[in-house]
Structure formats: C-alpha cells, structure tokens
Design an enzyme around this catalytic site. Structure first.
Site, PDB file in Angstrom:
ATOM      1  N   GLN A  27       0.811  -1.228   0.000  1.00  0.00           N
ATOM      2  CA  GLN A  27       0.000   0.000   0.000  1.00  0.00           C
ATOM      3  C   GLN A  27       0.843   1.276   0.000  1.00  0.00           C
ATOM      4  OE1 GLN A  27      -2.357   0.395   3.567  1.00  0.00           O
ATOM      5  NE2 GLN A  27      -3.591   2.089   2.792  1.00  0.00           N
ATOM      6  N   ASP A  49       6.756  -6.476  13.769  1.00  0.00           N
ATOM      7  CA  ASP A  49       6.077  -7.723  13.393  1.00  0.00           C
ATOM      8  C   ASP A  49       5.980  -7.881  11.877  1.00  0.00           C
ATOM      9  OD1 ASP A  49       4.436 -10.058  14.286  1.00  0.00           O
ATOM     10  OD2 ASP A  49       2.902  -9.045  13.081  1.00  0.00           O
ATOM     11  N   TYR A  54       3.079 -11.646   4.077  1.00  0.00           N
ATOM     12  CA  TYR A  54       2.773 -10.230   3.873  1.00  0.00           C
ATOM     13  C   TYR A  54       3.402  -9.735   2.570  1.00  0.00           C
ATOM     14  CZ  TYR A  54       1.215 -10.042   8.798  1.00  0.00           C
ATOM     15  OH  TYR A  54       0.572 -10.251  10.000  1.00  0.00           O
ATOM     16  N   TRP A 209      -3.249  -8.186  17.608  1.00  0.00           N
ATOM     17  CA  TRP A 209      -3.304  -7.507  16.299  1.00  0.00           C
ATOM     18  C   TRP A 209      -4.621  -6.783  16.061  1.00  0.00           C
ATOM     19  CZ3 TRP A 209      -6.810  -9.486  12.599  1.00  0.00           C
ATOM     20  CH2 TRP A 209      -7.170 -10.838  12.673  1.00  0.00           C
ATOM     21  N   SER A 210      -4.561  -5.832  15.123  1.00  0.00           N
ATOM     22  CA  SER A 210      -5.714  -4.983  14.760  1.00  0.00           C
ATOM     23  C   SER A 210      -6.370  -4.314  15.966  1.00  0.00           C
ATOM     24  CB  SER A 210      -6.753  -5.779  13.964  1.00  0.00           C
ATOM     25  OG  SER A 210      -6.309  -5.998  12.648  1.00  0.00           O
ATOM     26  N   LYS A 220     -13.078   6.871  11.033  1.00  0.00           N
ATOM     27  CA  LYS A 220     -12.959   7.385   9.662  1.00  0.00           C
ATOM     28  C   LYS A 220     -13.984   6.798   8.692  1.00  0.00           C
ATOM     29  CE  LYS A 220      -9.038   5.716   7.531  1.00  0.00           C
ATOM     30  NZ  LYS A 220      -7.589   5.442   7.583  1.00  0.00           N
ATOM     31  N   GLN A 292      -0.633   9.112  11.370  1.00  0.00           N
ATOM     32  CA  GLN A 292      -1.423   8.103  12.116  1.00  0.00           C
ATOM     33  C   GLN A 292      -0.594   7.522  13.256  1.00  0.00           C
ATOM     34  OE1 GLN A 292      -2.430   5.159   9.165  1.00  0.00           O
ATOM     35  NE2 GLN A 292      -3.979   6.448   8.170  1.00  0.00           N
TER      36      GLN A 292
HETATM   37  P1  NDP Z   1      -5.030  -1.607  13.107  1.00  0.00           P
HETATM   38  O1  NDP Z   1      -6.312  -2.257  13.479  1.00  0.00           O
HETATM   39  O2  NDP Z   1      -4.507  -0.571  14.039  1.00  0.00           O
HETATM   40  O3  NDP Z   1      -5.197  -0.978  11.647  1.00  0.00           O
HETATM   41  C1  NDP Z   1      -4.179  -0.206  11.090  1.00  0.00           C
HETATM   42  C2  NDP Z   1      -4.724   0.608   9.918  1.00  0.00           C
HETATM   43  O4  NDP Z   1      -5.750   1.508  10.353  1.00  0.00           O
HETATM   44  C3  NDP Z   1      -3.637   1.490   9.312  1.00  0.00           C
HETATM   45  O5  NDP Z   1      -2.850   0.802   8.398  1.00  0.00           O
HETATM   46  C4  NDP Z   1      -4.471   2.598   8.699  1.00  0.00           C
HETATM   47  O6  NDP Z   1      -5.037   2.085   7.489  1.00  0.00           O
HETATM   48  C5  NDP Z   1      -5.566   2.784   9.750  1.00  0.00           C
HETATM   49  N1  NDP Z   1      -5.175   3.723  10.827  1.00  0.00           N
HETATM   50  C6  NDP Z   1      -4.329   3.470  11.879  1.00  0.00           C
HETATM   51  N2  NDP Z   1      -4.239   4.537  12.684  1.00  0.00           N
HETATM   52  C7  NDP Z   1      -5.034   5.486  12.174  1.00  0.00           C
HETATM   53  C8  NDP Z   1      -5.360   6.793  12.581  1.00  0.00           C
HETATM   54  N3  NDP Z   1      -4.851   7.341  13.693  1.00  0.00           N
HETATM   55  N4  NDP Z   1      -6.230   7.506  11.820  1.00  0.00           N
HETATM   56  C9  NDP Z   1      -6.778   6.974  10.699  1.00  0.00           C
HETATM   57  N5  NDP Z   1      -6.498   5.728  10.256  1.00  0.00           N
HETATM   58  C10 NDP Z   1      -5.638   4.984  10.992  1.00  0.00           C
HETATM   59  O7  NDP Z   1      -3.858  -2.660  12.980  1.00  0.00           O
HETATM   60  P2  NDP Z   1      -3.546  -3.759  11.818  1.00  0.00           P
HETATM   61  O8  NDP Z   1      -4.778  -4.424  11.366  1.00  0.00           O
HETATM   62  O9  NDP Z   1      -2.680  -3.098  10.795  1.00  0.00           O
HETATM   63  O10 NDP Z   1      -2.701  -4.804  12.655  1.00  0.00           O
HETATM   64  C11 NDP Z   1      -1.437  -4.407  13.201  1.00  0.00           C
HETATM   65  C12 NDP Z   1      -0.412  -5.469  12.911  1.00  0.00           C
HETATM   66  O11 NDP Z   1      -0.813  -6.697  13.499  1.00  0.00           O
HETATM   67  C13 NDP Z   1      -0.186  -5.803  11.435  1.00  0.00           C
HETATM   68  O12 NDP Z   1       0.641  -4.882  10.779  1.00  0.00           O
HETATM   69  C14 NDP Z   1       0.451  -7.156  11.555  1.00  0.00           C
HETATM   70  O13 NDP Z   1       1.813  -7.029  11.902  1.00  0.00           O
HETATM   71  C15 NDP Z   1      -0.314  -7.766  12.708  1.00  0.00           C
HETATM   72  N6  NDP Z   1      -1.428  -8.616  12.230  1.00  0.00           N
HETATM   73  C16 NDP Z   1      -1.380  -9.953  12.485  1.00  0.00           C
HETATM   74  C17 NDP Z   1      -2.359 -10.789  12.042  1.00  0.00           C
HETATM   75  C18 NDP Z   1      -2.263 -12.254  12.327  1.00  0.00           C
HETATM   76  O14 NDP Z   1      -3.047 -13.030  11.774  1.00  0.00           O
HETATM   77  N7  NDP Z   1      -1.344 -12.689  13.150  1.00  0.00           N
HETATM   78  C19 NDP Z   1      -3.521 -10.289  11.272  1.00  0.00           C
HETATM   79  C20 NDP Z   1      -3.507  -8.863  11.095  1.00  0.00           C
HETATM   80  C21 NDP Z   1      -2.510  -8.077  11.576  1.00  0.00           C
HETATM   81  P3  NDP Z   1      -5.512   3.006   6.253  1.00  0.00           P
HETATM   82  O15 NDP Z   1      -4.815   4.309   6.313  1.00  0.00           O
HETATM   83  O16 NDP Z   1      -5.190   2.204   5.040  1.00  0.00           O
HETATM   84  O17 NDP Z   1      -6.991   3.157   6.420  1.00  0.00           O
END
Ligand code: NDP
Length: 327
Positions: A27, A49, A54, A209-210, A220, A292
């Site tokens: 992205q 992580d 990925y 995560w997430s 948003k 962010q």
């Molecule tokens: P989040 O739920 O925090 O989502 C992150 C996304 O939300 C960002 O990439 C961005 O996306 C948006 N965002 C974050 N902060 C803000 C803000 N302040 N204002 C507006 N938009 C915001 O975490 P992830 O889902 O990314 O998970 C975190 C990590 O966990 C991953 O990177 C990975 O390392 C791990 N993970 C592990 C998994 C597993 O199966 N083990 C599965 C999923 C994640 P955007 O700008 O595109 O909208």
C-alpha cells in the site's frame, strides 16, 4: 514507552509495537515505511512484526532493507516472522507447519529480513494436516540451532496451545511463549476468556493484532471516506463486509463522542483500552501514514483517562463483554 514481559519469558517488549501487514511492499512507498519504522524506534518501540505471507515476502524484504540501512544495534530490537500460508506457487511442501516448510520459511525469512536470527517465530494459523508434535519439534530444533529465540502461535485455540505445551513438557522441549490473537473493542472472546487459564498455568504472552479493527475504530468510516484506505481496498472486501456494519458504525460514533468528552481521540482511547488488559504484552500498531502513527503513539498518555467509570461507559456502548464461566 512502557515495557512488558512477553508472558513468562524474560523478554521485555514495548507495550506498543509496529507491524507491516497490507502496508509495507504494497500500500505504501518504501520511504514511508522507513519513516514509520524510524518514528516507531525513536519512540521506544522495540518489536517489529512481519510474516512470510505479507505482500508475498516483499514486506520482509522492505523491513530488512530498512533495518540494514538504519544500522540499529541488534540488541535494541526484536523482529518476528510468521509461517503457515506460504508464498506464491503453493506447491504442497511450500505451506503449512510441517518440518520442511517451517524450516524453509525460517531460512527464507532470515534472508529477506537480513538478520542472523528471528526473535519471534510464530505459527500463523493452526495446521490441521500436521501433527502438533512435528511442529513443536521443528520449532525447538530451530531454537537449538540459534535461528530463532522464542516461538509462538497466532489464532490457535486454547486447546491447541495447551497441546503444544503438553508435548513440549513430555519431551523436555522449548514450548511456545506467545500467541498473536486479534483483540480490540469488537473482538474479545479469546483474549478475555478462552486464554484465561493459560495465562496463569503457562504464562502465555500476547502480541495482539488490529487494535483499531483495521481502522474502523478511528471513526474514519463514519461519513465520507477517502479511497486509499484499508477497508476500501478491493482485495479486502471480505474484511469490509465483516466490519462495516451498521451496528459497529453506531457504536463507533458513540465511542468517538466519549473519547472527545474525556479529552482524547477514538484511536488513542481504543488502543489504550487494549493495554488496560494486563494479559496484553504488546498491541501491534499498523499505519499507512506517519501522522497516524504519531497519533497512535500518544495512546500511552491516555491510560490514566480510562478510569473505572470510563471503562464502564465503554462497556455500556459496546455491549459485548464476554461472559466468564461462573461456579
Ligand atoms: P489496526 O487495526 O490498528 O489498523 C491499522 C490501519 O488503520 C492502518 O494501516 C491505517 O489504514 C488505519 N489507521 C491506523 N491509525 C489510524 C489513525 N490514527 N487515523 C486513521 N487511520 C488509521 O492494525 P492492523 O490491522 O494493521 O494490525 C497491526 C499489525 O498486526 C499488522 O501490521 C500485523 O503485523 C499484525 N497482524 C497480524 C495478524 C495475524 O493473523 N497474526 C492479522 C492482522 C494483523 P488506512 O490508512 O489504510 O486506512
């Protein structure tokens, strides 16, 4: 920064960590990835992580290039990889938790990340076709060979985690120390109930995560949304369908009002809420822009704002507190 032991292990990781899913090698541009890693590291984050799957390996390549360029001392950060899904061709031996793939994927991750060892190596999902015993032995051997320091699981059930521990104890092998589950204001069952005894019995750590439910918990998606955001990406339609439902958006609006009332923002309050759970070793942050991450890092300042009264009001809004067994 706040540091917490990863379960019963002696490894102290930052309560906020940083991950690269969807973003690195996909992205966002590599220079943004570099800015994000640098901002995270400068804020005291010491765990990054990643996973073989990925961006089909590109995420690890980008992270490896940044780690090399930054030249941070290897004793100042921990990096993970996760194995299971494989990359690309998907021939029978190129996925799963069998000894062959667990070993090959480790070697490939070391190469892509340009490190001598993985601090954490996680089984990304349970593999119903491989005996857990074979996976435990494979992980143990990688640790003995010095290629991995700690191993764990992601989205395994409590029963599967305990089976790995039973086998490890039986054969005097090194067992898993960490589970990586989803945890946020909308997904709570495993972390709050299912793993409850495991925290006590074997000292399970969690790298959750997430924490923002892929951005839903920023607010948003309430209103007009830009196009280049996670839940508008075509390949993530399945995730949007699961998350962008009316009931969630209504709760998000109410949570956002509460966050403003207590003097913070919704993403900060949502991340701080995850950290209020002492069984969360670290919340892995994701970000596509430095603004962010800058915002999300401030969540540590909000822990004091989550008083028992505020936590109760959050419960009244989300109405999803998992029930613990009663006797
Ligand atoms: P989040 O739920 O925090 O989502 C992150 C996304 O939300 C960002 O990439 C961005 O996306 C948006 N965002 C974050 N902060 C803000 C803000 N302040 N204002 C507006 N938009 C915001 O975490 P992830 O889902 O990314 O998970 C975190 C990590 O966990 C991953 O990177 C990975 O390392 C791990 N993970 C592990 C998994 C597993 O199966 N083990 C599965 C999923 C994640 P955007 O700008 O595109 O909208």
């Amino acid at each position: 920064m706040l540091y917490r032991n990863l379960g019963r292990s002696g490894l102290q990781i930052s309560a906020l960590s940083f991950g690269s899913w969807i973003t690195f090698g996909n992205q966002i541009e590599d220079n943004t990835s570099e800015d994000l890693m640098k901002m995270a590291y400068d804020a005291g984050i010491n765990f990054f992580d990643n996973a073989e799957v990925y961006a089909a390996g590109k995420s690890e390549i980008v992270m490896g290039q940044i780690l090399k360029k930054m030249g941070w001392s290897r004793d100042t950060y921990a990096v993970s990889s996760k194995v299971f899904f494989g990359i690309g061709a998907q021939l029978p031996m190129q996925k799963g938790l069998n000894r062959k793939h667990v070993t090959e994927a480790c070697h490939q991750a070391l190469e892509r990340l340009q490190v001598d060892y993985l601090d954490l190596y996680l089984c990304h999902r349970p593999d119903k076709l491989t005996p857990i015993e074979e996976t435990v032995w494979s992980m143990h051997n990688l640790i003995v060979q010095g290629k991995v320091l700690y191993w764990g699981t992601s989205e395994w059930s409590g029963v599967e985690i305990m089976e790995a521990h039973r086998i490890a104890a039986q054969h005097h092998l090194i067992g898993p120390v960490v589970e990586q589950p989803q945890y946020n204001l909308f997904t709570r069952q495993k972390v709050e109930v299912e793993f409850d005894q495991i925290y006590r019995n074997v000292g399970l750590g969690t790298t959750i995560w997430s924490p923002l439910a892929s951005g839903l918990l920023t607010g948003k998606y309430n209103g007009v949304t830009e196009r280049n955001v996670r839940l508008k990406r075509l390949e993530l339609n399945w995730l949007a369908e699961r998350n962008l439902i009316e009931e969630n958006l209504r709760k998000v609006a109410e949570l956002q009002a509460l966050a403003l009332e207590i003097g913070t923002s919704l993403p900060r309050m949502s991340i701080a809420w995850c950290l209020m759970n002492p069984n969360v070793s670290t919340a892995i942050l994701g970000a596509s822009q430095t603004a962010q991450l800058e915002e999300n890092l401030k969540s540590l300042d909000d822990l004091d704002k989550l008083t028992p009264e505020v936590l109760e009001r959050i419960e009244e809004i989300v109405q999803n507190k998992p029930k613990k067994p009663v006797f």
